[in-house]
Design a protein around this motif. Structure first.
Motif, mmCIF file in Angstrom:
data_model
loop_
_atom_site.group_PDB
_atom_site.id
_atom_site.type_symbol
_atom_site.label_atom_id
_atom_site.label_comp_id
_atom_site.label_asym_id
_atom_site.label_seq_id
_atom_site.Cartn_x
_atom_site.Cartn_y
_atom_site.Cartn_z
ATOM 1 N N SER A 742 33.619 106.665 -98.702
ATOM 2 C CA SER A 742 33.404 105.223 -98.873
ATOM 3 C C SER A 742 34.649 104.550 -99.436
ATOM 4 N N SER A 743 35.279 105.180 -100.435
ATOM 5 C CA SER A 743 36.482 104.596 -101.031
ATOM 6 C C SER A 743 37.621 104.517 -100.021
ATOM 7 N N THR A 744 37.793 105.568 -99.225
ATOM 8 C CA THR A 744 38.835 105.563 -98.202
ATOM 9 C C THR A 744 38.550 104.503 -97.147
ATOM 10 N N ASN A 745 37.274 104.332 -96.805
ATOM 11 C CA ASN A 745 36.879 103.305 -95.842
ATOM 12 C C ASN A 745 37.231 101.913 -96.361
ATOM 13 N N HIS A 746 36.918 101.642 -97.648
ATOM 14 C CA HIS A 746 37.264 100.352 -98.245
ATOM 15 C C HIS A 746 38.774 100.130 -98.207
ATOM 16 N N ASP A 750 40.698 97.115 -96.313
ATOM 17 C CA ASP A 750 41.530 96.158 -97.038
ATOM 18 C C ASP A 750 42.961 96.118 -96.475
ATOM 19 N N LEU A 751 43.482 97.269 -96.101
ATOM 20 C CA LEU A 751 44.831 97.298 -95.532
ATOM 21 C C LEU A 751 44.894 96.565 -94.196
ATOM 22 N N ASP A 752 43.786 96.610 -93.466
ATOM 23 C CA ASP A 752 43.653 95.920 -92.173
ATOM 24 C C ASP A 752 44.840 96.187 -91.247
ATOM 25 N N PRO A 753 45.112 97.454 -90.927
ATOM 26 C CA PRO A 753 46.233 97.751 -90.028
ATOM 27 C C PRO A 753 45.887 97.526 -88.559
#
Length: 900
Positions: A742-746, A750-753
């Motif tokens: 979940s943390s990696t997904n967030h 957020d980085l929105d590459p």
């Protein structure tokens, strides 16, 4: 399959019979006009054309051999196991430009792999009329697929009985396609036993020959006289050859006493001595004599060839204009009877007529009588002659008699009257007609030809072209004819070369393309390519030169007095028509041969020196102005391709270095857990991929991680590096698997590459074997039990990372026994174009099950060998469209407690 080849081709082996049946039925099923079967050879990666139906084999010689890695539809069908449907020339050019450049004609084609069990034996192909869309040939395509499946099953059975038999290493068997029209002719059969000299005719043959059984003497000599009195000796000789196992490859074209055309086909009995040793059929092809008589009166020349290039009819005017007696045309191969037609432009027009429904119109320069008589016999009939062949004199054994030359030089009048009979056998002084012809040079110089395609044969008209000589185009072609080269001759392979160079990515691939496409176009036998590095020329590629001859020239300085160096430093190509010219210009230069010719070409791209290219020829030859121009232009293409390849290789090395830097240098270790990883980059393009794996310490256990970022390139690699660092940080904090995901997904959201990623995360306690796993859109892991049973761990999971910030990733608990093997992998290892990913996962599961049990001794590196075996096929594949990551882990038995 429905037909049996053994009746029509009794001497064919079982393999040939199956292939002929399949190609014949496929042409009928798909409404095609030609087709064939490519079969694997005993040379790895090489396909050979085994059967060709409906096209002259020599005319399509460049397509007899095909490497499985070439960008051609046959190669794709074989290598990838996919069915290729090309409805028209536009689609062919879009998908296979190099193939379309060689056959730039409006036709459609189907290519279906021939598969038996898990083995691909070859490809069944059909050439058919073009259509607008592939959907229009779905029914025909399905019928060809069924025939390919039947052929594959039959070949599989043949291979079980004889494992070495299902391969092809010879030339193709060429045969006529199923006739498209109903024959109005008559036919009769016969059988002859040379041991008893008995010959028996069926009732139909007695009727055809007009000889009732009561009047037939029953001898083979009488039979030959009745079939064709003027060719009786030829019939008897062919019968004797057939009796000893050498039947004619094609039917004999004969003339009855009244001039009617008759065809004689012979074969051995299939299983002697249960039947007479020789069987045959005599065919009178319907209303031919009436049609022939009408065409004989036409003022223009008319001749017909079947789909294998055999002349089946020629009127007197055609014989006169082609410069050959009528008897030497009919019943013979067109290139054998008219050798001067062995020229690339004519062959290309003929290919167009064979593959498309529209008539083809063109002009040809007919050589003088002397030139037409001294054309050397081509070793590869139908293939373009090399320049050195054109210059070699004709041997006395092949030179026509003066009488024949005289007939060729005496044109008929415009009314198409036949020459006197005596003119064919004796010399006569020049007549007024000859003098008139001498004032009309066009009568023997220029011919206008039209080829009209038909389902079973091509009808060709030929007439003098009176004013072509006056046109600029005519002057250019006339000038080229004097050099022995057609205006189009140097252009066929170079077009393919230019297209092929766009697909070559490395310097060696560029060199291989030059060897494959450029050398045959100009008849060369030797090739050397040198590339410039720090003012020295280094040998990149060589072929045809004696072993070790070029070694002393490797690394030569730019100041060396050598033609290969000076062509680059001056920027001028150097051409030497003979080795004498070469030694005169460069005294003392070492030679690899005593005779031949050489061309030294500078490789210069946009003003930048790249290297030099050397072409070698076995015989002395001259280079025409057009050839020099084309070779110089091609050298520029090669230079640009080489420069691009060098840039590609340097950038690829940099990209691969970046990829390796982002992967872990070492994996976290534990005394009760052995791990190993493998990464294989994709072969398509230079961009790096986004696959990664890692093993991280997590509390008192280890975290096993594998992931795959969408796409390729620097952005994918950068995103992969960010995700790997994030997962590693979360794992080091000993967070539960669902929180890590979940943390990696967030973070990724957020980085929105603009990219998403799949991931599988397993936190394992090596002491107890308890594992807790979470999955985000990644292929399921595999688990091999110590007893060899291997299963897919169908873990519930969430969506891929970077799509939904609120996504949840459920955790599944597993138990891993000592000696069990856990396998995590990316989709590049199990996914192939044209096949389902589940099939790839099943194949990987079976391979893991066969891997064996881990070594019992502590500290053994068993998993390294397993990883190598699981990736062996992918590692040796010529085409890897995606990169591959694999992570293996196995529990070791806990070591016994030491003494206190």
């Amino acid at each position: 399959m429905t037909g049996s080849v053994e009746d029509a081709h009794p001497t064919a082996g079982r393999l040939t019979a199956l292939l002929i049946d399949a190609s014949t039925e496929a042409i009928s099923a798909a409404g095609g006009h030609a087709g064939g079967v490519y079969l694997r050879s005993r040379t790895p990666g090489l396909l050979r054309l085994a059967v060709l139906s409906g096209l002259p084999g020599p005319l399509f010689r460049p397509w007899w051999r095909l490497h499985a890695d070439r960008p051609f539809p046959v190669a794709d069908a074989y290598r990838l196991g996919v069915q290729v449907v090309l409805p028209n020339a536009t689609e062919t050019m879009r998908r296979y430009p190099q193939f379309a450049a060689g056959l730039p004609f409006q036709f459609g084609s189907l290519y279906v792999p021939v598969v038996g069990g898990s083995t691909t034996y070859g490809v069944l192909t059909v050439l058919r009329p073009a259509v607008t869309d592939a959907a229009e040939v779905l029914a025909e395509h399905d019928r060809v697929v069924r025939l390919a499946q039947e052929l594959g099953a039959a070949l599989r059975g043949l291979e079980v009985a004889n494992p070495d038999q299902v391969a092809w290493d010879g030339e193709p068997v060429c045969l006529r396609p199923p006739t498209a029209s109903t024959s109005l002719g008559r036919a009769g059969r016969f059988a002859w036993d040379p041991e008893t000299a008995a010959i028996t005719l069926d009732e139909d043959l007695h009727t055809l020959l007009g000889m009732p059984p009561s009047e037939f003497p029953g001898t083979v000599e009488a039979f030959a006289e009745a079939v064709a009195p003027t060719d009786a000796h030829r019939i008897l000789a062919t019968l004797r050859d057939t009796a000893v196992g050498r039947p004619p490859a094609l039917p004999l074209y004969l003339r009855a006493e009244d001039g009617a055309l008759r065809l004689l086909d012979l074969w051995n009995a299939y299983e002697p001595p249960a039947a007479p040793a020789v069987r045959g059929v005599v065919v009178a092809p319907g209303p031919g004599p009436t049609a022939d008589s009408a065409a004989d009166l036409l003022p223009d020349g008319v001749f017909c060839v079947d789909r294998l290039g055999l002349v089946v009819y020629a009127n007197p005017r055609a014989a006169q204009l082609l410069g050959r007696p009528r008897a030497e045309l009919v019943g013979r191969d067109l290139w054998e009877s008219v050798p001067w037609l062995r020229r690339p432009d004519f062959e290309d027009h003929l290919r167009a007529a064979l593959l498309t429904p529209d008539p083809v119109h063109f002009h040809l320069v007919r050589p003088s009588a002397r030139e037409s008589e001294t054309v050397p016999p081509a070793q590869d009939t139908g293939s373009p002659r090399s320049a050195q062949d054109a210059e070699s004199p004709q041997s006395a054994q092949n030179t026509k008699s003066p009488q024949s030359a005289q007939v060729a030089e005496s044109p008929l009048t415009a009314q198409g009257a036949k020459p006197p009979q005596s003119a064919q056998n004796t010399k006569s002084p020049p007549s007024a007609q000859d003098a008139e012809s001498a004032q009309r040079p066009y009568e023997g110089d220029w011919l206008a030809l039209s080829v009209h395609p038909g389902p079973d044969r091509l009808t060709c008209t030929v007439r003098p072209a009176s004013r072509v000589k006056d046109s600029p185009e005519g002057q250019e072609t006339a000038e080229l004819s004097e050099t022995g080269m057609s205006a189009l001759a140097p252009l066929y392979r170079p077009i393919a070369l230019a297209i092929a160079l766009t697909e070559a990515g490395t310097a060696r691939q560029v060199s291989a393309v030059v060897m494959r496409e450029l050398l045959p176009a100009f008849g060369g036998r030797r090739l050397a390519i040198y590339l410039l590095q720090e003012r020295h020329l280094y040998l990149e590629w060589e072929t045809g030169f004696p072993k070790g001859f070029l070694t002393p020239f490797d690394g030569v300085d730019l100041g060396t007095h050598l033609p290969g160096v000076e062509t680059l430093t001056t920027g001028r190509p150097l051409f030497f028509d003979s080795m004498e010219q070469l030694t005169a210009a460069y005294p003392g230069i070492p030679l690899d041969a005593t005779e031949g010719a050489r061309a030294f070409l500078p490789l210069i791209a946009s003003g930048r020196a790249v290297g030099s290219c050397i072409l070698g020829f076995d015989r002395p030859r001259s280079f025409s102005t057009e050839e020099r121009t084309v070779l110089t232009a091609l050298a520029g293409l090669i230079a640009h391709a080489m420069e691009k390849a060098q840039r590609y290789e340097s950038e690829t090395a940099l990209a691969r270095g970046l990829q390796q830097a982002l992967l872990p240098r070492r994996l976290a270790a534990h005394p009760q857990l052995e791990t190993t990883g493998r990464y294989l980059p994709g072969t398509a393009g230079m961009e790096v991929g986004g696959d990664w794996y890692d093993v991280v310490e997590s509390g008192d256990g280890l975290a096993l991680v594998i992931g795959d970022v969408q796409g390729h390139g620097v952005q994918a690699a950068a995103t992969m590096g960010q995700l790997r660092s994030a997962v590693r940080a979360f794992a080091l904090g000993d967070r539960p698997p669902d929180e890590v995901m979940s943390s990696t997904n967030h973070l990724l959201t957020d980085l929105d590459p603009g990219l998403f990623a799949s991931c599988c995360y397993i936190r394992l306690d090596p002491a107890t074997g308890v594992a807790r796993a979470a999955r985000a859109g990644h292929p399921p892991p595999l688990l091999r039990s110590p007893d060899g049973r291997t299963r897919v761990l169908d873990l519930p999971g969430g969506v891929v990372l970077g799509v939904d910030p609120r996504a949840r990733y459920p955790v599944t608990e597993l138990q891993m026994e000592p000696g069990a093997i856990l396998a995590l992998y990316t989709d590049g290892l199990v996914e192939r174009p044209g096949s389902d990913i589940d099939e790839g996962i099943t194949a990987l599961r079976v391979a893991l099950a066969k891997a064996g049990a881990p070594a019992a001794r502590p500290g053994g590196r068993f998993l390294a060998g397993v990883a190598d075996r699981l990736t062996a096929t992918a590692r040796h594949a010529l085409d890897r469209p995606d990169d591959i990551a694999l992570l293996l882990a196995t529990r070791r038995t806990a070591p016994p407690p030491g003494p206190h």
